[in-house]
Design a protein around this motif. Structure first.
Motif, PDB file in Angstrom:
ATOM      1  N   UNK A 164      19.635  62.920  15.537  1.00 59.38           N
ATOM      2  CA  UNK A 164      20.721  62.485  16.422  1.00 59.38           C
ATOM      3  C   UNK A 164      21.889  61.876  15.648  1.00 59.38           C
ATOM      4  N   UNK A 165      21.594  60.938  14.751  1.00 59.09           N
ATOM      5  CA  UNK A 165      22.678  60.345  13.983  1.00 59.09           C
ATOM      6  C   UNK A 165      23.243  61.339  12.965  1.00 59.09           C
ATOM      7  N   UNK A 166      22.423  62.259  12.515  1.00 58.87           N
ATOM      8  CA  UNK A 166      22.942  63.307  11.648  1.00 58.87           C
ATOM      9  C   UNK A 166      23.938  64.207  12.360  1.00 58.87           C
ATOM     10  N   UNK A 167      23.672  64.514  13.620  1.00 61.49           N
ATOM     11  CA  UNK A 167      24.624  65.305  14.401  1.00 61.49           C
ATOM     12  C   UNK A 167      25.935  64.553  14.587  1.00 61.49           C
ATOM     13  N   UNK A 168      25.839  63.239  14.812  1.00 62.28           N
ATOM     14  CA  UNK A 168      27.063  62.446  14.920  1.00 62.28           C
ATOM     15  C   UNK A 168      27.837  62.442  13.601  1.00 62.28           C
ATOM     16  N   UNK A 169      27.119  62.357  12.486  1.00 60.74           N
ATOM     17  CA  UNK A 169      27.776  62.389  11.185  1.00 60.74           C
ATOM     18  C   UNK A 169      28.416  63.747  10.937  1.00 60.74           C
ATOM     19  N   UNK A 170      27.738  64.811  11.319  1.00 62.16           N
ATOM     20  CA  UNK A 170      28.300  66.159  11.161  1.00 62.16           C
ATOM     21  C   UNK A 170      29.585  66.287  11.965  1.00 62.16           C
ATOM     22  N   UNK A 171      29.570  65.781  13.198  1.00 57.09           N
ATOM     23  CA  UNK A 171      30.771  65.855  14.031  1.00 57.09           C
ATOM     24  C   UNK A 171      31.926  65.088  13.397  1.00 57.09           C
ATOM     25  N   UNK A 172      31.628  63.908  12.841  1.00 58.48           N
ATOM     26  CA  UNK A 172      32.688  63.124  12.198  1.00 58.48           C
ATOM     27  C   UNK A 172      33.215  63.819  10.945  1.00 58.48           C
ATOM     28  N   UNK A 173      32.314  64.405  10.159  1.00 59.76           N
ATOM     29  CA  UNK A 173      32.748  65.083   8.935  1.00 59.76           C
ATOM     30  C   UNK A 173      33.485  66.375   9.247  1.00 59.76           C
ATOM     31  N   UNK A 174      33.158  67.033  10.355  1.00 58.95           N
ATOM     32  CA  UNK A 174      33.931  68.206  10.745  1.00 58.95           C
ATOM     33  C   UNK A 174      35.371  67.826  11.061  1.00 58.95           C
ATOM     34  N   UNK A 175      35.550  66.689  11.729  1.00 65.97           N
ATOM     35  CA  UNK A 175      36.913  66.201  11.980  1.00 65.97           C
ATOM     36  C   UNK A 175      37.599  65.824  10.666  1.00 65.97           C
ATOM     37  N   UNK A 176      36.838  65.210   9.757  1.00 70.40           N
ATOM     38  CA  UNK A 176      37.410  64.861   8.459  1.00 70.40           C
ATOM     39  C   UNK A 176      37.792  66.101   7.669  1.00 70.40           C
ATOM     40  N   UNK A 177      37.009  67.171   7.799  1.00 70.85           N
ATOM     41  CA  UNK A 177      37.346  68.413   7.104  1.00 70.85           C
ATOM     42  C   UNK A 177      38.649  69.003   7.635  1.00 70.85           C
ATOM     43  N   UNK A 178      38.816  68.971   8.962  1.00 70.11           N
ATOM     44  CA  UNK A 178      40.067  69.471   9.546  1.00 70.11           C
ATOM     45  C   UNK A 178      41.248  68.651   9.034  1.00 70.11           C
ATOM     46  N   UNK A 179      41.063  67.332   8.970  1.00 72.09           N
ATOM     47  CA  UNK A 179      42.141  66.472   8.473  1.00 72.09           C
ATOM     48  C   UNK A 179      42.433  66.753   7.004  1.00 72.09           C
ATOM     49  N   UNK A 180      41.384  66.915   6.188  1.00 70.67           N
ATOM     50  CA  UNK A 180      41.596  67.198   4.772  1.00 70.67           C
ATOM     51  C   UNK A 180      42.257  68.553   4.566  1.00 70.67           C
ATOM     52  N   UNK A 181      41.897  69.532   5.387  1.00 73.40           N
ATOM     53  CA  UNK A 181      42.528  70.844   5.274  1.00 73.40           C
ATOM     54  C   UNK A 181      44.011  70.765   5.678  1.00 73.40           C
ATOM     55  N   UNK A 182      44.276  70.002   6.732  1.00 75.40           N
ATOM     56  CA  UNK A 182      45.669  69.829   7.152  1.00 75.40           C
ATOM     57  C   UNK A 182      46.481  69.111   6.075  1.00 75.40           C
ATOM     58  N   UNK A 183      45.851  68.105   5.459  1.00 75.56           N
ATOM     59  CA  UNK A 183      46.524  67.394   4.378  1.00 75.56           C
ATOM     60  C   UNK A 183      46.829  68.317   3.209  1.00 75.56           C
ATOM     61  N   UNK A 184      45.886  69.195   2.871  1.00 73.32           N
ATOM     62  CA  UNK A 184      46.107  70.126   1.772  1.00 73.32           C
ATOM     63  C   UNK A 184      47.242  71.087   2.088  1.00 73.32           C
ATOM     64  N   UNK A 185      47.258  71.595   3.330  1.00 80.38           N
ATOM     65  CA  UNK A 185      48.332  72.510   3.701  1.00 80.38           C
ATOM     66  C   UNK A 185      49.687  71.815   3.666  1.00 80.38           C
ATOM     67  N   UNK A 186      49.721  70.565   4.116  1.00 77.37           N
ATOM     68  CA  UNK A 186      50.981  69.811   4.073  1.00 77.37           C
ATOM     69  C   UNK A 186      51.413  69.553   2.636  1.00 77.37           C
ATOM     70  N   UNK A 187      50.450  69.223   1.778  1.00 81.22           N
ATOM     71  CA  UNK A 187      50.783  68.974   0.377  1.00 81.22           C
ATOM     72  C   UNK A 187      51.265  70.244  -0.305  1.00 81.22           C
ATOM     73  N   UNK A 188      50.632  71.379   0.009  1.00 83.27           N
ATOM     74  CA  UNK A 188      51.105  72.643  -0.559  1.00 83.27           C
ATOM     75  C   UNK A 188      52.526  72.959  -0.109  1.00 83.27           C
ATOM     76  N   UNK A 189      52.810  72.703   1.158  1.00 82.88           N
ATOM     77  CA  UNK A 189      54.166  72.925   1.642  1.00 82.88           C
ATOM     78  C   UNK A 189      55.153  71.981   0.962  1.00 82.88           C
ATOM     79  N   UNK A 190      54.735  70.724   0.789  1.00 76.21           N
ATOM     80  CA  UNK A 190      55.599  69.793   0.086  1.00 76.21           C
ATOM     81  C   UNK A 190      55.818  70.179  -1.359  1.00 76.21           C
ATOM     82  N   UNK A 191      54.829  70.777  -1.972  1.00 74.47           N
ATOM     83  CA  UNK A 191      54.981  71.239  -3.360  1.00 74.47           C
ATOM     84  C   UNK A 191      55.981  72.389  -3.434  1.00 74.47           C
ATOM     85  N   UNK A 192      55.957  73.274  -2.449  1.00 77.04           N
ATOM     86  CA  UNK A 192      56.867  74.405  -2.460  1.00 77.04           C
ATOM     87  C   UNK A 192      58.315  73.975  -2.255  1.00 77.04           C
TER      88      UNK A 192
END
Length: 521
Positions: A389-417
């Protein structure tokens, strides 16, 4: 001039992205010679067998191989087969026993008396017979038969537990390999970013915008990550060896977990239901319960030693005499007997009383062992249920963190360009994304393992559960597990002057003239 600078910047960015895209390939540090040796096998296996060695190395396939090759499970099977013989051995004491005997005697007889002639006679006697014993009343042996049946049931529970333990060992070793590989990928990405930071610190030190302190700090971070990379590579090889011990072969490739596996919560969702199932169905509890029943029967068996035993005994014998002491005749004697044999224990020196007290103490011990097994099974069910149960909650939180990290990477790549971010920012964002993905995968592995442990605690873990976890893998895209590391060992001696790192660094990004250099200190 601006177009040329933009093209050069875009080319450097493409090189950085390509370096991180191929980070997964960096975890198989095999030299060209080793790769050629793997393409041209020199061992006893055929090329087709080695070519197929990496096909469908998923969890279910390795589990089936482990069922046939694991030494621990094979030992448990042999022990269970040996224990099955306890029943016929105990039953033999209640069945008739028929035995045959034969004899041959050669006798030399000499007799002398004062004043009388001596007498001498040599003769032989030979013959044979049959002896039959039929137990009529043996209460101890009947109790021993019940104990033997309980022992067989206990051995079957032990074998089932060994098979469940094998399933857990295979799954744990499998996901440990995947987790070790994910850790190595994250360190490779972090090393790439730190190497770029070191190069930038060196350039700024050469032009006088930074001090040697910043360069030394970057060098220390790079060396630390390089050391962690070697440790991670060693851990990966150790985890691979752990899996090899179970399946008795070297797994070259493994099927990874899918990108979006469907992880389900335990059914039923009530923790008390799983605890009750564990207290009754756990194989450790069943083994302890059988041990308690055997100890209870042992008290009864020792008390039955006070009771008499009755056997039906009979025999038939034939003896042939080739003369006797006083005659040269050759008689033949046939004899038979049938009767009852009663054995009544009257005094055994306190042996029976002592054995009864010993059996009572062992029964009390078995009762405590049973209670301990129930508590441990209930606690294992609670831990596994909570882990899911707590592992599923952690997975859900890390999935949101992955989306945020991916968005951050895309923004940083755009800023680099557009020129507001540097290449180091892109590398750091990529490192953050890779580390988040590593943590997310580890959390998913833990959820799957906790689910298997929950089924094992309840005594319901079977092949269908392994197949359900295997359905979440992706055998179409196997990953490579390295065999031998190509490690560049650096000397522990460090010179006081700044030296370049032993391992190659990524290409340097072009400096940005739009930012004025800092004043040298």
């Amino acid at each position: 001039m601006r177009k040329r600078t933009s093209a050069r910047k875009h080319q450097a960015f493409q090189q950085t992205v390509a370096a991180f895209t191929s980070a997964a390939l960096l975890i198989a540090p095999l030299s060209n010679v080793q790769a050629q040796q793997r393409q041209q096998p020199t061992d006893s296996r055929t090329a087709a067998e080695i070519g197929n060695a990496g096909v469908r190395n998923d969890l279910l396939t390795l589990y089936r191989e482990a069922l046939a090759n694991d030494a621990v499970l094979a030992s448990a099977r042999a022990l269970q087969l040996a224990t099955q013989e306890r029943v016929p051995q105990a039953r033999a004491a209640l069945l008739p026993n028929l035995g045959a005997s034969a004899r041959y005697d050669y006798n030399v007889y000499r007799s002398s008396t004062s004043g009388l002639p001596s007498i001498s006679s040599n003769y032989s006697v030979y013959g044979g017979g049959l002896d039959l014993t039929v137990p009529l009343y043996r209460p101890q042996d009947w109790t021993a038969l019940d104990q033997a049946k309980l022992t067989v049931l206990q051995s079957e529970a032990q074998l089932a537990q060994s098979q469940q333990d094998l399933a857990l060992r295979v799954a744990n070793a499998y996901f440990n390999v995947l987790a070790a590989r994910d850790q190595l990928i994250a360190l490779v990405a972090s090393k790439q970013a730190t190497g770029e930071q070191l190069q930038q610190a060196r350039r700024e030190f050469e032009v006088g915008t930074k001090t040697i302190i910043d360069t030394n700090e970057a060098q220390a971070r790079f060396d630390q990550i390089a050391a962690q990379e070697q440790v991670a590579l060693g851990t990966l090889l150790v985890r691979r060896s752990d899996l090899q011990v179970i399946i008795a072969r070297e797994p070259d490739t493994l099927a990874p977990l899918r990108e979006r596996p469907n992880l389900n919560a335990p059914l039923p969702p009530d923790i008390n239901a799983w605890v009750q199932a564990a207290e009754t169905g756990n194989y450790s509890v069943q083994i302890a319960r059988s041990g308690y029943e055997i100890a209870t029967r042992e008290i009864e068996r020792q008390r039955d030693a006070y009771k008499p035993t009755v056997d039906l005994v009979s025999g038939y014998n034939i003896n042939k005499f080739n003369g006797t002491q006083s005659s040269d005749l050759n008689p033949r004697i046939n004899s038979g007997s049938v009767g009852l044999l009663l054995n009544v224990p009257i005094y055994t020196g306190g042996l029976i009383q002592s054995r009864v007290r010993e059996a009572l103490a062992l029964q009390e011990r078995s009762n405590f062992d049973l209670e301990s097994a129930r508590r441990n099974a209930a606690n294992a069910a609670r831990d596994a249920f909570t882990g899911v149960n707590f592992g599923l909650a952690q997975v859900s939180a890390l999935e949101s963190a992955e989306v945020s990290a991916r968005t951050q990477l895309e923004s940083t790549q755009l800023g680099y360009e557009v020129g507001v971010r540097i290449q180091l920012d892109v590398l750091n964002a990529t490192t953050q994304l890779v580390q988040t993905q590593r943590d997310l995968k580890r959390a998913r592995y833990d959820v799957l393992l906790a689910g298997l442990r929950l089924k094992s605690a309840a005594g319901t873990l079977g092949d269908e559960d392994i197949a359900a976890v295997n359905a979440l893998l992706d055998p179409a895209e196997p990953i490579t597990v390295p065999e031998l590391p190509a490690i560049n060992i650096r000397s522990p001696q460090r010179s006081p002057t700044l030296t370049p790192p032993a391992q190659p660094l990524p290409p340097a990004a072009p400096s940005r003239p739009s930012r004025p250099p800092a004043q040298p200190r």
